[in-house]
Motif scaffolding. Structure first.
Motif, short mmCIF file in Angstrom:
data_model
loop_
_atom_site.label_atom_id
_atom_site.label_comp_id
_atom_site.label_asym_id
_atom_site.label_seq_id
_atom_site.Cartn_x
_atom_site.Cartn_y
_atom_site.Cartn_z
N HIS A 45 -0.50 20.52 59.40
CA HIS A 45 0.31 21.30 60.35
C HIS A 45 -0.06 21.01 61.81
O HIS A 45 0.40 21.73 62.70
N ASP A 46 -0.87 19.99 62.06
CA ASP A 46 -1.29 19.66 63.43
C ASP A 46 -1.88 20.89 64.12
O ASP A 46 -1.47 21.24 65.24
N GLY A 47 -2.83 21.51 63.47
CA GLY A 47 -3.44 22.72 64.02
C GLY A 47 -4.52 22.44 65.05
O GLY A 47 -5.50 23.18 65.14
N TYR A 48 -4.37 21.39 65.80
CA TYR A 48 -5.36 21.01 66.82
C TYR A 48 -4.74 19.98 67.74
O TYR A 48 -3.73 19.35 67.41
N GLN A 49 -5.34 19.81 68.90
CA GLN A 49 -4.97 18.72 69.80
C GLN A 49 -6.25 17.97 70.20
O GLN A 49 -6.55 16.94 69.64
N CYS A 50 -7.03 18.55 71.13
CA CYS A 50 -8.27 17.86 71.50
C CYS A 50 -9.31 17.95 70.38
O CYS A 50 -10.18 17.09 70.25
N GLY A 51 -9.24 19.00 69.55
CA GLY A 51 -10.12 19.13 68.40
C GLY A 51 -11.43 19.82 68.66
O GLY A 51 -12.20 20.07 67.72
N TYR A 52 -11.73 20.15 69.92
CA TYR A 52 -13.05 20.71 70.21
C TYR A 52 -13.24 22.08 69.56
O TYR A 52 -14.32 22.38 69.05
N CYS A 53 -12.20 22.89 69.54
CA CYS A 53 -12.32 24.23 68.97
C CYS A 53 -12.12 24.24 67.47
O CYS A 53 -12.36 25.26 66.81
N THR A 54 -11.66 23.12 66.89
CA THR A 54 -11.20 23.09 65.51
C THR A 54 -12.27 23.49 64.48
O THR A 54 -11.97 24.25 63.55
N PRO A 55 -13.52 23.01 64.57
CA PRO A 55 -14.51 23.44 63.58
C PRO A 55 -14.68 24.97 63.54
O PRO A 55 -14.73 25.56 62.46
N GLY A 56 -14.73 25.58 64.71
CA GLY A 56 -14.84 27.04 64.76
C GLY A 56 -13.59 27.72 64.24
O GLY A 56 -13.65 28.75 63.54
N GLN A 57 -12.42 27.16 64.57
CA GLN A 57 -11.16 27.71 64.07
C GLN A 57 -11.12 27.68 62.55
O GLN A 57 -10.73 28.67 61.90
N ILE A 58 -11.52 26.57 61.96
CA ILE A 58 -11.45 26.43 60.51
C ILE A 58 -12.46 27.35 59.82
O ILE A 58 -12.12 28.02 58.82
N CYS A 59 -13.68 27.41 60.32
CA CYS A 59 -14.67 28.33 59.73
C CYS A 59 -14.18 29.77 59.82
O CYS A 59 -14.31 30.55 58.86
N SER A 60 -13.62 30.13 60.95
CA SER A 60 -13.10 31.48 61.13
C SER A 60 -11.93 31.74 60.19
O SER A 60 -11.82 32.80 59.58
N ALA A 61 -11.04 30.76 60.04
CA ALA A 61 -9.87 30.91 59.18
C ALA A 61 -10.26 31.10 57.73
O ALA A 61 -9.67 31.93 57.01
N VAL A 62 -11.26 30.37 57.26
CA VAL A 62 -11.75 30.54 55.88
C VAL A 62 -12.28 31.96 55.69
O VAL A 62 -11.99 32.61 54.67
N ALA A 63 -13.02 32.45 56.67
CA ALA A 63 -13.55 33.81 56.58
C ALA A 63 -12.45 34.85 56.67
O ALA A 63 -12.51 35.89 56.02
N VAL A 64 -11.39 34.59 57.45
CA VAL A 64 -10.26 35.50 57.57
C VAL A 64 -9.60 35.71 56.21
O VAL A 64 -9.30 36.84 55.80
N LEU A 65 -9.34 34.62 55.49
CA LEU A 65 -8.70 34.75 54.18
C LEU A 65 -9.59 35.50 53.20
O LEU A 65 -9.09 36.23 52.34
N ASP A 66 -10.88 35.35 53.33
CA ASP A 66 -11.80 36.12 52.48
C ASP A 66 -11.71 37.61 52.82
O ASP A 66 -11.71 38.46 51.93
N GLU A 67 -11.62 37.93 54.11
CA GLU A 67 -11.45 39.32 54.53
C GLU A 67 -10.15 39.90 53.97
O GLU A 67 -10.10 41.03 53.49
N VAL A 68 -9.09 39.11 54.04
CA VAL A 68 -7.79 39.54 53.54
C VAL A 68 -7.86 39.79 52.04
O VAL A 68 -7.34 40.81 51.53
N ARG A 69 -8.51 38.88 51.30
CA ARG A 69 -8.62 39.05 49.85
C ARG A 69 -9.38 40.31 49.49
O ARG A 69 -9.11 40.96 48.48
N ARG A 70 -10.36 40.66 50.33
CA ARG A 70 -11.16 41.87 50.07
C ARG A 70 -10.50 43.13 50.59
O ARG A 70 -11.06 44.22 50.46
N GLY A 71 -9.33 42.99 51.22
CA GLY A 71 -8.60 44.15 51.69
C GLY A 71 -9.18 44.79 52.94
O GLY A 71 -8.94 45.97 53.21
N ILE A 72 -9.94 44.02 53.70
CA ILE A 72 -10.52 44.55 54.94
C ILE A 72 -9.42 44.57 56.01
O ILE A 72 -8.86 43.52 56.34
N PRO A 73 -9.09 45.72 56.58
CA PRO A 73 -7.99 45.79 57.54
C PRO A 73 -8.40 45.31 58.93
O PRO A 73 -9.59 45.17 59.23
#
Length: 217
Positions: free
Chosen positions: A142-170
């Motif tokens: 989905h081209d979720g980056y351009q320069c890529g500098y923030c991308t590692p943090g974005q991806i780690c955060s995104a993985v944790a976000v889906l885990d929060e969603v699965r656990r029903g954390i609002p």
């Protein structure tokens, strides 16, 4: 001797005297500065160090570090895991996000010695070329980056976000706490708001996270 010669002689004497005084003073100044520096060095205590043992990307590591060392610097400078980026170094941009014991944190704000025995996952631990994590693959798709500098943090955060969603954390964007799953563009944007993309790839990032979460991007 005329008036001009007298003035010239007087001027020469003044210049000679000034140079002599300067030559005499410089060694004294240098000596005083050396003494001051030596005194400062003698009065400055050696930094306190401590051992910290933790698991990083499934590997057990034990290091003796300055107790002021952040988790970010331990990862980058001591373990050479440079995928985790140092952006603002003040916890405002999210580029340094890693997952510690299942929760995402800003590693620039956390001291390494606070995580004795912790399980730390960095972008390198999520996936590698040839064996990408689904979130990494979705960011590429989905081209979720351009320069890529923030991308590692974005991806780690995104993985944790889906885990929060699965656990029903609002989140603050959750209108219905009974809704399952808590996955919408508004939810994702709210939960990812601590990760700044200066290139502005936010809509593509939302699409990538939505796809991995099972929604329609």
């Amino acid at each position: 001797m005329d008036h001009h010669d007298i003035n010239q002689t007087r001027r020469d004497l003044l210049i000679t005297g000034a140079l002599s005084a300067t030559a005499t003073a410089l060694p004294a100044v240098g000596h005083a500065q050396a003494l001051a520096e030596a005194g400062t060095a003698a009065s400055t205590p050696a930094p306190a160090t401590g051992k910290v043992a933790l698991r990083v990307n499934g590997r057990q590591v034990e290091l003796d570090v300055d107790t002021r060392t952040t988790l970010l610097d331990l990862l980058r400078e001591h373990l050479h895991l440079t995928g985790t980026k140092k952006g603002c170094d003040q916890g405002q941009c999210g580029a340094c996000t890693v997952i510690v014991d299942g929760r995402r944190i800003n590693s620039c704000l956390s001291l390494a010695v606070m995580h004795e025995g912790a399980e730390v996952t960095t972008i390198e631990g999520l996936g590698q070329p040839g064996k990408l994590h689904p979130m990494q693959a979705a960011f590429i798709k989905h081209d979720g980056y351009q320069c890529g500098y923030c991308t590692p943090g974005q991806i780690c955060s995104a993985v944790a976000v889906l885990d929060e969603v699965r656990r029903g954390i609002p989140s603050h964007a959750s209108a219905d706490l009974n809704a399952k799953p808590l996955l919408s563009a508004a939810e994702i944007r709210e939960r990812m708001s601590g990760n700044i993309c200066r290139c502005g790839a936010y809509s593509n990032i939302v699409d990538a996270i939505t796809e991995v979460g099972g929604g329609k991007a």
